[in-house]
Design an enzyme around this catalytic site. Structure first.
Site, short mmCIF file in Angstrom:
data_model
loop_
_atom_site.label_atom_id
_atom_site.label_comp_id
_atom_site.label_asym_id
_atom_site.label_seq_id
_atom_site.Cartn_x
_atom_site.Cartn_y
_atom_site.Cartn_z
N GLU B 57 -34.06 -19.28 65.61
CA GLU B 57 -32.63 -18.94 65.65
C GLU B 57 -31.77 -19.75 64.69
O GLU B 57 -30.59 -19.48 64.54
CB GLU B 57 -32.09 -19.04 67.09
CG GLU B 57 -32.03 -20.42 67.69
CD GLU B 57 -33.27 -20.74 68.53
OE1 GLU B 57 -34.33 -20.13 68.27
OE2 GLU B 57 -33.17 -21.60 69.42
N ASN B 58 -32.35 -20.75 64.01
CA ASN B 58 -31.58 -21.42 62.97
C ASN B 58 -31.56 -20.62 61.68
O ASN B 58 -30.97 -21.05 60.69
CB ASN B 58 -32.12 -22.84 62.73
CG ASN B 58 -33.59 -22.86 62.39
OD1 ASN B 58 -34.38 -22.12 62.96
ND2 ASN B 58 -33.97 -23.69 61.46
#
Lengths: 232, 229
Positions: B57-58
């Site tokens: 999710e980064n």
């Protein structure tokens, strides 16, 4: 449209006590290292910092925390910083923990000129306290307001004199959405080139969002968890 | 209040075993988000024949294994801040788009850890008031949006208390969202009407042992097969 300043000190010259800053980066990846060092040197205080993380004890925003320059942090995850946790639990530091997607999207909303967004993140939790809940198609959403930041400080891989930016790999993270969201946006880049040298189709952040740009130096690019596999 | 449980079972699953069992829930063509801890280990057990893309999710789709020594790149990490690699066909993007694809349900499966899960599918995993305040990271966004959420965790906490509860005692991360739980003792469906339905038990673990380690409503129907890894 030349946005170039000489260095971090010049870029942050008018950041004053009590201001709200956005700082790009995820963990220690894609941090505006030069500007953080300049802020530490300048010693501005009572800052509100919007940043996904709070650095570690001796790097990133952790350096500003150590000097008590931060009044309030708005972050999603602060687990790697003992000094942060100490200041938080003792009540010295005000902290607003918000979901990571909410953080990113509140930045995005500011850059897109939208006053608020609706997200399901946090519905039914303490994050929802005091917030307007709206039901769309049978599902509840929280209304979250766009951020309002005096300065956004971001780090990019390459940039040109007009402020166009390109990021590298996962060092992109929050940088593009924060770059769009500051009243004044400062970009530090690893490589600054003349306008026209970057391929327009490759630009991630158009220069209209960037007010000041400079080539950073001495990047440490620290790795938080070095994980490798052996060659077999 | 939660009861205290002390149990000594020799053949229960270890962390790798939990990860291995969860990997069987992944289907060909899935985009999957793996949380920190046991979920990260799941990547090691996805069959090579399967076409699965891992989302971090980064800002990455196509996460690959750890780099070879000397090839680490500080600009390329996963959501647990570990150095990683990108597989052919990877794409990078910013954090807003990352949670956009999560909210829009493009990610098929989310696997994450938990401190507590309640029998109605509530999950708590981000805060112990007065003690631990790490923050929710992306967990609240993930559990609020994901269609399919599997929790990977130990059945009891370090104090010996059950983590499968009638209701969570810790601050919630999300409500009515967990669909399945895999612990060292077994595999459980969280039923929409409430309750942990036992689907499989770890090798050598008895139903009595699972019952005594589960504080929430446990539903056992018919023969419960052993987990096959």
């Amino acid at each position: 449209m030349n946005k170039v300043v000489t260095d971090a000190d010049e870029a942050i010259r008018d950041i004053e006590d009590g201001m709200t800053l956005m700082l790009g980066g995820f963990g220690l990846c894609g941090l505006p290292e030069n500007c953080i060092a300049a802020l530490v040197k300048k010693g501005v205080k009572q800052l509100t910092c919007i940043s996904n993380n709070a650095g570690v004890d001796d790097f990133g925003i952790g350096l500003m925390l150590k000097q008590r320059q931060v009044k309030k942090m708005i972050s999603s995850y602060v687990g790697e910083n003992a000094e942060f946790e100490r200041q938080l639990l003792s009540g010295e530091l005000e902290v607003d923990l918000i979901p990571q997607g909410t953080l990113a999207t509140r930045c995005m909303a500011a850059g897109y000129g939208m006053p608020a967004i609706f997200t399901p993140a946090g519905v039914g939790t303490e994050v929802a306290i005091g917030k307007e809940v709206r039901n769309f198609n049978g599902k509840d959403y929280l209304m979250e307001m766009a951020f309002d930041a005096d300065f956004a400080i971001v780090k990019a891989w390459k940039g040109d004199t007009m402020g166009n930016l390109i990021y590298k790999s996962t060092a992109r993270n929050f940088n593009p959405v924060m770059a769009m969201a500051g009243k004044i946006t400062i970009a530090e880049v690893e490589e600054l080139v003349e306008a026209g040298e970057l391929e327009p189709d490759h630009i991630h952040t158009p220069g209209i969002y960037v007010h000041r740009i400079f080539q950073g130096k001495d990047y440490e690019k620290r790795i938080e968890h070095r994980t490798v596999r052996s060659k077999e | 209040m939660t009861k205290c449980f002390n149990y000594q079972i020799e053949q229960m699953l270890d962390k790798q075993g939990i990860a291995k069992r969860i990997a069987k829930e992944i289907k060909d063509g899935y985009y999957v988000n793996l949380g920190i801890g046991i979920p990260t280990l799941v990547a090691n057990y996805i069959p090579e024949t399967m076409d699965v893309v891992l989302q971090s999710e980064n800002g990455l789709l196509g996460m690959g294994p750890f780099p070879f020594e000397g090839e680490e790149d500080a600009d390329l990490i996963n959501a647990g801040k570990q150095t990683i690699t990108m597989l052919p066909g990877s794409a990078t993007f910013d954090s807003a788009m990352s949670f956009g694809m999560i909210r829009a349900r493009k990610v098929n499966l989310t696997i994450l850890g938990a401190m507590e899960v309640s029998e109605n599918g509530d999950i708590a995993n981000w805060k112990i008031p007065g003690k631990m305040v790490k923050g929710m990271g992306g967990a609240m966004d993930l559990v609020a949006s994901a269609e399919n959420i599997i929790v990977a965790m130990q059945h009891v906490n370090k104090a010996g208390e059950s983590k499968l509860l009638p209701q969570c005692s810790l601050p919630l991360t999300g409500v009515h969202c967990v669909k399945k739980i895999v612990t060292e003792l077994g595999v459980f469906d969280v039923l929409p009407e409430g309750g942990f339905k036992l689907l499989e038990r770890a090798p050598g673990v008895t139903i009595e042992e699972i019952k005594s380690a589960t504080a929430g409503k446990l539903i056992v129907e018919g023969e419960i097969p052993e987990i096959i890894l």
